[in-house]
Design a protein around this motif. Structure first.
Motif, PDB file in Angstrom:
ATOM      1  N   GLU A  58       0.847  -1.197   0.000  1.00  0.00           N
ATOM      2  CA  GLU A  58       0.000   0.000   0.000  1.00  0.00           C
ATOM      3  C   GLU A  58       0.877   1.241   0.000  1.00  0.00           C
ATOM      4  OE1 GLU A  58      -2.966   0.483   3.101  1.00  0.00           O
ATOM      5  OE2 GLU A  58      -3.598   2.420   2.264  1.00  0.00           O
ATOM      6  N   ASN A 112      -4.166   4.921  -2.529  1.00  0.00           N
ATOM      7  CA  ASN A 112      -5.371   5.535  -1.953  1.00  0.00           C
ATOM      8  C   ASN A 112      -5.896   6.640  -2.854  1.00  0.00           C
ATOM      9  OD1 ASN A 112      -5.705   4.325   0.858  1.00  0.00           O
ATOM     10  ND2 ASN A 112      -3.534   4.897   0.845  1.00  0.00           N
ATOM     11  N   GLU A 144      -7.730   2.262  -3.723  1.00  0.00           N
ATOM     12  CA  GLU A 144      -8.501   2.120  -2.479  1.00  0.00           C
ATOM     13  C   GLU A 144      -9.387   3.341  -2.256  1.00  0.00           C
ATOM     14  OE1 GLU A 144      -6.128   1.142   0.945  1.00  0.00           O
ATOM     15  OE2 GLU A 144      -5.319  -0.667  -0.010  1.00  0.00           O
ATOM     16  N   ASP A 174     -12.092   0.521   1.212  1.00  0.00           N
ATOM     17  CA  ASP A 174     -11.162   0.690   2.333  1.00  0.00           C
ATOM     18  C   ASP A 174     -11.909   1.030   3.632  1.00  0.00           C
ATOM     19  OD1 ASP A 174      -8.783   0.937   3.701  1.00  0.00           O
ATOM     20  OD2 ASP A 174      -8.155   2.781   2.708  1.00  0.00           O
ATOM     21  N   LYS A 195     -11.417  -4.172   2.401  1.00  0.00           N
ATOM     22  CA  LYS A 195     -10.429  -4.036   3.467  1.00  0.00           C
ATOM     23  C   LYS A 195     -11.138  -3.702   4.775  1.00  0.00           C
ATOM     24  CE  LYS A 195      -6.136  -2.430   2.646  1.00  0.00           C
ATOM     25  NZ  LYS A 195      -4.979  -1.485   2.612  1.00  0.00           N
TER      26      LYS A 195
HETATM   27 CA    CA Z   1      -5.876   2.669   2.460  1.00  0.00          CA
END
Ligand code: CA
Ligand code: C2E
Ligand code: CA
Ligand code: CA
Length: 274
Positions: A58, A112, A144, A174, A195
């Motif tokens: 990530e 992200n 995400e 997320d 997630k």
């Molecule tokens: Ca994230």
């Protein structure tokens, strides 16, 4: 009481002023930050449940300002969203992530996405441009998105997610389980990965019901064809509990902290040679 009241005011006012002043200053510093090269990326490894294989990294944005030093994303992302700079900064993150990640090998790069970016008309061309100039294959990129934003504008969110998926880039829901989350998100939006938020993990050791909740979310996600990641794993006891579930991947300080990009690349290569 009168004096006390004034005293509190005197303590309170400067702090509010300072906070607002700092925000204003950071907003203004942010304008030249890309050009000055003040941003860089950190990458946190995401592991399979056995903890043997790194399945993804990530990408986490870092800002070291010439005047203020390191500023955390929790502080500067909301400012960038307010003043609109998130579109330019977030575009840079996508391009940079694709560029540095291309040669890592068979590992997913998770980036992200701010809700503002998700709704910006230029997002598909930003993604296409980043893929084309880096040569990264689209299946290795995953974006995400946090759930809080989706229901504000369901149609726009769906259109944007479909556009991303048409580029063969995958999407992750997320921080699932925070805010006004609802299981209907899972059937409504086309995510490939779910997630599960850190708040469930924090609770795992104290509250046996949390295991049941996490297990139920995982089962449902898997029935709907989604992969599941659990984030925020900090202790061995939490990991042991999670191993009783059948989530696909785990992420957290226990397994690995965010690393400079070079170190992440080296860690991934070293791990995949074993
Ligand atoms: Ca994230
Ligand atoms: P997030 O997307 O939920 O990212 C995970 C955050 O949790 C990261 O914080 C990471 O360092 C931290 N973390 C990872 N494992 C653990 C753990 O075991 N325990 C604890 N307590 N924390 C853990 P970070 O890097 O400070 O980022 C905070 C948030 O800022 C991110 O939360 C994300 O919402 C946002 N952010 C970071 N980079 C970007 C970016 O490039 N674009 C956008 N739009 N947002 C970003
Ligand atoms: Ca998260
Ligand atoms: Ca979060």
């Amino acid at each position: 009481a009168k004096d006390g009241g004034r005293g509190e005011m005197r303590i309170f006012e400067p702090r509010m002023d300072e906070k607002i002043e700092r925000e204003r200053e950071l907003a203004s510093e942010m304008k030249g930050a890309l050009e000055r090269g003040e941003f860089h990326l950190a990458v946190q490894p995401i592991f399979d449940l056995a903890g043997e294989r790194i399945t993804a990294g990530e990408v986490l944005l870092r800002w070291t300002n010439r005047r203020y030093g390191p500023v955390s994303p929790a502080e500067f992302i909301p400012i960038a969203e307010d003043n609109g700079l998130i579109v330019a900064i977030g575009g840079w993150v996508i391009r940079e992530a694709c560029r540095v990640g291309r040669d890592w090998g068979d590992v997913t790069i998770a980036v992200n996405l701010s809700p503002i970016q998700l709704r910006s008309a230029e997002l598909p061309s930003v993604i296409l441009g980043a893929l084309a100039s880096s040569g990264l294959c689209p299946e290795r990129l995953e974006l995400e998105v946090t759930e809080t934003v989706l229901l504000n504008d369901i149609e726009a969110s769906l259109t944007a997610l479909d556009a991303i998926n048409r580029l063969k880039v995958r999407t992750t829901l997320d921080d699932f389980g925070t805010g006004y989350s609802s299981l209907s998100y899972l059937t409504r939006f086309p995510f490939q990965t779910l997630k599960i938020d850190r708040s469930f993990v924090t609770d795992l050791e104290r509250n046996p019901a949390s295991v049941a909740i996490v297990q139920t979310i995982i089962d449902l996600a898997q029935k709907l064809g989604m992969r599941t990641t659990v984030e925020g794993v900090e202790t061995q006891a939490q990991l042991d509990q999670l191993r009783r579930t059948r989530c696909d991947s785990v992420q957290g300080f226990l397994l690995g902290h965010p690393l400079p990009v070079d170190q992440f690349g080296a860690l991934f290569r070293e791990r995949s040679l074993r």
